[in-house]
Design an enzyme around this catalytic site. Structure first.
Site, PDB file in Angstrom:
ATOM      1  N   ILE A 166       0.831  -1.211   0.000  1.00 32.18           N
ATOM      2  CA  ILE A 166       0.000   0.000   0.000  1.00 32.18           C
ATOM      3  C   ILE A 166       0.875   1.274   0.000  1.00 32.18           C
ATOM      4  O   ILE A 166       0.376   2.363   0.258  1.00 32.18           O
ATOM      5  CB  ILE A 166      -0.994   0.000   1.181  1.00 32.18           C
ATOM      6  CG1 ILE A 166      -0.267  -0.192   2.525  1.00 32.18           C
ATOM      7  CG2 ILE A 166      -2.032  -1.097   0.979  1.00 32.18           C
ATOM      8  CD1 ILE A 166      -1.205  -0.052   3.728  1.00 32.18           C
ATOM      9  N   GLY A 167       2.155   1.090  -0.280  1.00 32.23           N
ATOM     10  CA  GLY A 167       2.992   2.266  -0.544  1.00 32.23           C
ATOM     11  C   GLY A 167       3.729   2.843   0.654  1.00 32.23           C
ATOM     12  O   GLY A 167       4.100   4.022   0.634  1.00 32.23           O
ATOM     13  N   GLY A 168       3.968   2.026   1.668  1.00 35.47           N
ATOM     14  CA  GLY A 168       4.676   2.523   2.854  1.00 35.47           C
ATOM     15  C   GLY A 168       6.053   3.093   2.514  1.00 35.47           C
ATOM     16  O   GLY A 168       6.469   4.124   3.055  1.00 35.47           O
ATOM     17  N   CYS A 220       7.847 -11.586   4.434  1.00 35.67           N
ATOM     18  CA  CYS A 220       8.554 -11.855   5.692  1.00 35.67           C
ATOM     19  C   CYS A 220       8.383 -13.289   6.165  1.00 35.67           C
ATOM     20  O   CYS A 220       9.160 -13.766   7.000  1.00 35.67           O
ATOM     21  CB  CYS A 220       7.990 -10.966   6.795  1.00 35.67           C
ATOM     22  SG  CYS A 220       7.982  -9.243   6.360  1.00 35.67           S
ATOM     23  N   SER A 246      10.702  -4.459   0.094  1.00 36.52           N
ATOM     24  CA  SER A 246      10.217  -5.076   1.350  1.00 36.52           C
ATOM     25  C   SER A 246       9.614  -6.440   1.008  1.00 36.52           C
ATOM     26  O   SER A 246       8.401  -6.583   0.909  1.00 36.52           O
ATOM     27  CB  SER A 246       9.234  -4.189   2.092  1.00 36.52           C
ATOM     28  OG  SER A 246       8.335  -3.558   1.233  1.00 36.52           O
ATOM     29  N   SER A 257       2.452  -3.748   6.106  1.00 39.06           N
ATOM     30  CA  SER A 257       3.166  -2.524   5.747  1.00 39.06           C
ATOM     31  C   SER A 257       4.254  -2.170   6.763  1.00 39.06           C
ATOM     32  O   SER A 257       4.782  -3.066   7.431  1.00 39.06           O
ATOM     33  CB  SER A 257       2.156  -1.395   5.551  1.00 39.06           C
ATOM     34  OG  SER A 257       2.786  -0.292   4.969  1.00 39.06           O
ATOM     35  N   ILE A 314       7.401 -10.665  -9.366  1.00 35.66           N
ATOM     36  CA  ILE A 314       8.749 -10.079  -9.435  1.00 35.66           C
ATOM     37  C   ILE A 314       9.756 -11.124  -9.915  1.00 35.66           C
ATOM     38  O   ILE A 314      10.766 -10.804 -10.553  1.00 35.66           O
ATOM     39  CB  ILE A 314       9.110  -9.482  -8.047  1.00 35.66           C
ATOM     40  CG1 ILE A 314       8.292  -8.199  -7.837  1.00 35.66           C
ATOM     41  CG2 ILE A 314      10.594  -9.241  -7.887  1.00 35.66           C
ATOM     42  CD1 ILE A 314       8.361  -7.600  -6.455  1.00 35.66           C
ATOM     43  N   GLN A 315       9.423 -12.367  -9.636  1.00 32.68           N
ATOM     44  CA  GLN A 315      10.320 -13.457 -10.020  1.00 32.68           C
ATOM     45  C   GLN A 315      10.492 -13.565 -11.538  1.00 32.68           C
ATOM     46  O   GLN A 315      11.474 -14.123 -12.019  1.00 32.68           O
ATOM     47  CB  GLN A 315       9.732 -14.767  -9.503  1.00 32.68           C
ATOM     48  CG  GLN A 315      10.793 -15.796  -9.297  1.00 32.68           C
ATOM     49  CD  GLN A 315      10.251 -16.943  -8.479  1.00 32.68           C
ATOM     50  OE1 GLN A 315       9.354 -16.750  -7.673  1.00 32.68           O
ATOM     51  NE2 GLN A 315      10.806 -18.113  -8.690  1.00 32.68           N
TER      52      GLN A 315
HETATM   53  C1  LIG Z   1       5.822  -7.293   3.347  1.00 33.20           C
HETATM   54  S1  LIG Z   1       4.685  -6.796   2.138  1.00 33.20           S
HETATM   55  C2  LIG Z   1       5.328  -5.208   1.728  1.00 33.20           C
HETATM   56  C3  LIG Z   1       4.354  -4.132   1.992  1.00 33.20           C
HETATM   57  C4  LIG Z   1       4.754  -2.724   1.616  1.00 33.20           C
HETATM   58  N1  LIG Z   1       6.044  -2.336   2.053  1.00 33.20           N
HETATM   59  C5  LIG Z   1       3.720  -1.744   2.150  1.00 33.20           C
HETATM   60  O1  LIG Z   1       4.072  -0.678   2.619  1.00 33.20           O
HETATM   61  O2  LIG Z   1       2.522  -2.066   2.108  1.00 33.20           O
HETATM   62  C6  LIG Z   1       5.136  -7.781   0.785  1.00 33.20           C
HETATM   63  C7  LIG Z   1       4.380  -7.467  -0.507  1.00 33.20           C
HETATM   64  O3  LIG Z   1       4.991  -8.213  -1.554  1.00 33.20           O
HETATM   65  C8  LIG Z   1       4.013  -8.692  -2.434  1.00 33.20           C
HETATM   66  N2  LIG Z   1       4.631  -9.873  -3.085  1.00 33.20           N
HETATM   67  C9  LIG Z   1       4.991 -11.031  -2.482  1.00 33.20           C
HETATM   68  N3  LIG Z   1       5.592 -11.848  -3.367  1.00 33.20           N
HETATM   69  C10 LIG Z   1       5.612 -11.187  -4.559  1.00 33.20           C
HETATM   70  C11 LIG Z   1       6.098 -11.516  -5.852  1.00 33.20           C
HETATM   71  N4  LIG Z   1       6.699 -12.683  -6.081  1.00 33.20           N
HETATM   72  N5  LIG Z   1       5.948 -10.613  -6.841  1.00 33.20           N
HETATM   73  C12 LIG Z   1       5.330  -9.414  -6.593  1.00 33.20           C
HETATM   74  N6  LIG Z   1       4.866  -9.051  -5.395  1.00 33.20           N
HETATM   75  C13 LIG Z   1       4.996  -9.927  -4.383  1.00 33.20           C
HETATM   76  C14 LIG Z   1       2.814  -8.992  -1.558  1.00 33.20           C
HETATM   77  O4  LIG Z   1       1.629  -8.921  -2.322  1.00 33.20           O
HETATM   78  C15 LIG Z   1       2.918  -7.886  -0.501  1.00 33.20           C
HETATM   79  O5  LIG Z   1       2.130  -6.777  -0.871  1.00 33.20           O
END
Ligand SMILES: C[S@@+](CC[C@H](N)C(=O)[O-])C[C@H]1O[C@@H](n2cnc3c(N)ncnc32)[C@H](O)[C@@H]1O
Length: 375
Positions: free
Chosen positions: A16-18, A81, A78, A358, A59-60
């Protein structure tokens, strides 16, 4: 003076853009070239607030050529986790959810223009994982200097415990303002606050216990959306016998939207002893996870709306007017700006889940401001 060109930024796992809010708060002259997230709903929220929709793919599947095409010099990441959380199985790089980040680690040396700066956020525990070792090896081999931190909003005056791991990396010849911290894991926010001279340089002496810091946090009350609803939050089902059930405030509450934040009596009876309960005047609450509101245990604090000083020892949990923090209140504790909003159609559970994933803008903005500062 001529304005320098903005930093070209990529935001991986944008949620959500943190990260974006943090960089904005840090006052960095930045252009967000692209954000990436696989989650449709997170992308809706991102678009709702920033006007642009992140690239919605895995992203992979990105290649070095894709990454080069953005001509970006700052990468903010980010990654998920779960592979590194204490509650999880701690499969580290063996967990499928770690693979996209491992792919990024592999791709950096293959790009023709690797980033100049990198910022990685993750849970405490990441720093002992094999993914972490791979990341540091890659960074070292590719001429990055690193500094690592474990910090919590509590150390920035916010009454919220959310310790997180951060890696800051700069590619040579760029260097950090405080070079004494190179290759260190720092548990003290002083270098970020410009108190470098107070630091005892070297080794374990930097690793002060964060909770022992003489930081006075603001009371939770200043983060509440409904501070004045304290007594009205006595749910009908939990009202002490001496309070009239027909009182106007209660009727309004029970029929109104606030009703959804009341902790049901059945949950109190079943899980009361495992609940983390705080008061408006408390100066600390627990980390809100993505499971807040779905599960009670270990997912975040509940607010007792009966002031602790008026509460006598015999008063039970049932009488303490327990309610959930609202999503806006969780966003406030994450130091999100007032303008941040969810689209109307997002459910409460979805809001908590996205917020729980986030980050603390207060902590990350301070780290980013330090990352971008020059010696
Ligand atoms: C820990 S959260 C990060 C949240 C972000 N920093 C925020 O402020 O909301 C991880 C994010 O990575 C995304 N995600 C996980 N695996 C992914 C992938 N392989 N490709 C793209 N996005 C991925 C999830 O949908 C999630 O929104």
């Amino acid at each position: 003076m001529e304005q320098e060109a903005p930093w070209r930024v990529l935001e991986f796992y944008s949620g959500i853009g943190g990260m974006r809010y943090s960089l904005m708060k840090a006052g960095v002259n930045a252009q967000f070239v692209e954000a990436f997230d696989i989650n449709d709903l997170a992308n809706d929220v991102y678009q709702h607030n920033f006007g642009s929709r992140p690239y919605q793919g895995n992203i992979q599947n990105l290649s070095a050529a894709d990454l080069d095409s953005y001509k970006a010099n700052v990468w903010l990441l980010s990654p998920p986790c779960q592979p590194y959380t204490r509650q999880g199985l701690q499969k580290h790089s063996g967990d499928a959810r770690a693979s996209s980040f491992l792919k990024i680690i592999d791709l950096i040396p293959q790009t023709s223009q690797p980033p100049l700066m990198l910022f990685v956020e993750n849970v405490v525990g990441f720093e002992t994982s094999d993914t972490h070792s791979k990341m540091l090896d890659m960074l070292e081999q590719n001429h990055f200097t690193t500094q690592e931190f474990i910090l919590s909003p509590l150390q920035f005056g916010v009454p919220y415990s959310r310790p997180r791991y951060f890696c800051l990396a700069k590619r040579k010849p760029l260097s950090f303002r405080n070079m004494a911290l190179n290759k260190q894991l720092v548990l003290d926010p002083s270098p970020l606050l410009g108190h470098d001279k107070d630091m005892i340089s070297g080794g374990d002496q930097l690793r002060r216990n964060s909770d022992n810091l003489p930081i006075t946090c603001e009371a939770i009350e200043s983060f509440l959306e409904y501070p004045s609803f304290s007594n009205a939050f006595n749910p009908e089902s939990c009202l002490p016998a001496h309070i009239s059930r027909s009182s106007e405030a209660v009727d309004e509450l029970v029929s109104g939207t606030l009703n959804q934040y009341i902790v049901p009596l059945s949950l109190i009876e079943r899980w009361g002893s495992a609940m983390d309960i705080v008061f408006p005047e408390s100066t600390r609450c627990c980390c809100f996870t993505k499971s807040y509101y779905r599960y009670v245990k270990g997912t975040g604090s509940l607010l007792s709306t009966v002031q602790s000083q008026t509460k006598d020892k015999t008063s039970s949990l049932v009488e303490s007017g327990l309610r959930y923090f609202t999503p806006r209140e969780v966003a406030n504790l994450h130091s999100f700006p007032k303008e941040f909003q969810f689209p109307e159609y997002t459910s409460l559970r979805q809001r908590y889940a996205l917020l729980g994933n986030s980050l603390s803008v207060a902590v990350v903005a301070s780290l980013l401001s330090y990352l971008f500062s020059e010696p």
